[in-house]
Write an enzyme that holds these catalytic residues in place. Sequence first.
Site, short mmCIF file in Angstrom:
data_model
loop_
_atom_site.label_atom_id
_atom_site.label_comp_id
_atom_site.label_asym_id
_atom_site.label_seq_id
_atom_site.Cartn_x
_atom_site.Cartn_y
_atom_site.Cartn_z
N PRO A 1 33.61 -1.75 14.29
CA PRO A 1 34.52 -2.20 15.36
C PRO A 1 34.97 -1.02 16.22
CG PRO A 1 35.55 -2.43 13.19
CD PRO A 1 34.18 -1.94 12.96
N GLU A 2 34.99 -1.24 17.51
CA GLU A 2 35.55 -0.24 18.42
C GLU A 2 36.95 -0.71 18.81
OE1 GLU A 2 33.03 1.16 21.54
OE2 GLU A 2 31.23 1.08 20.32
N HIS B 1 34.34 -10.48 -1.36
CA HIS B 1 34.79 -9.25 -0.69
C HIS B 1 36.21 -9.36 -0.15
CE1 HIS B 1 30.74 -7.91 -1.26
NE2 HIS B 1 30.26 -8.94 -0.58
N LYS C 1 34.00 22.10 30.15
CA LYS C 1 33.16 21.69 29.03
C LYS C 1 31.71 21.50 29.48
CE LYS C 1 36.06 19.67 25.51
NZ LYS C 1 37.31 20.36 25.85
N ARG D 1 31.54 -3.81 2.97
CA ARG D 1 31.03 -2.44 2.77
C ARG D 1 32.11 -1.48 2.29
NH1 ARG D 1 27.17 -0.90 7.64
NH2 ARG D 1 26.71 0.79 6.19
#
Length: 292
Positions: free
Chosen positions: A2-3, A103, A165, A122
């Site tokens: 997930p973002e 789970h 940068k 997971r």
Amino acid sequence: MPELPEVETVRRGLAPALIGAQLVFVDQRRPDLRFPFPENFVARLTGRRVEALGRRAKYLLADLDDAQVLVMHLGMSGSFRIEDESAAPRGDLGPFKRKDTAHDHVEFRLSTGKRIIYNDPRRFGFMQIIPRKTLFEHPLFRNVGIEPLGNELDGAALARLFAGKAAPLKAALLDQTLIAGLGNIYVSEALHRAGLSPRRAAGSLARKDGKPTERAHVLARVIRDVLEEAVAAGGSSLRDHRQADGALGYFQHSFRVYDREGAACPRAGCGGTVKRVVQSGRASFFCGSCQR
Ligand SMILES: [Zn+2]
């Protein structure tokens, strides 16, 4: 994984059920996820009332009435679902028995009769309890960059963070110590909208005097646009993401370049093709014709 938009979607789904409710019963079904649960996890949470549910980067922050914060991270495959106490336990549904209840690692039973269940096949997620007063001095948060959905992200902020940068723009945008919560999907999408190559030097968004270039303003705006549209769509359901009510997000149907190698560039009049390259171990999707 997930973002930020997926985590924000989960936060908005949980908030109405959680805020104001008391945790009357906490069932912790294993000693650890990615890390061990905090000591006395169940005892420290039982009886607490949740006063607010916030987010910092990809962490959900449940403020408790004893000035502690329950910090929750979804890892790769974590999800929450809300069930009514009256609903039959999923495991009792005979032929419809869900394999994935194996789970279900934590269950919060609320004073309202609702139950919130944390599922994580997971087990890369984790939970922590941290005093509110010192939360942002904690190692998890000390070096976290600015919030891309808050008011901090604008062209000037990008110029300040990226000035000097030489690193590729893509890598700088993924650097969590600069901007928090941006991942591969939304960076790829934002760079396409801005017409910027992921390989361009990050420092090129700042002028010699440190002021933002026009491109920096555009990029800051489209990052926020992409994230806000993704949150409005319930996030992107690629593997495991679901909203707390079980609904899928559907922003993945709006991807312009992410995971679309070989497709025609969606920019009107471009005629280019979406390419895939690997940058520091991560796939980048972009159009070589209109992203410079
Ligand atoms: Zn193009």
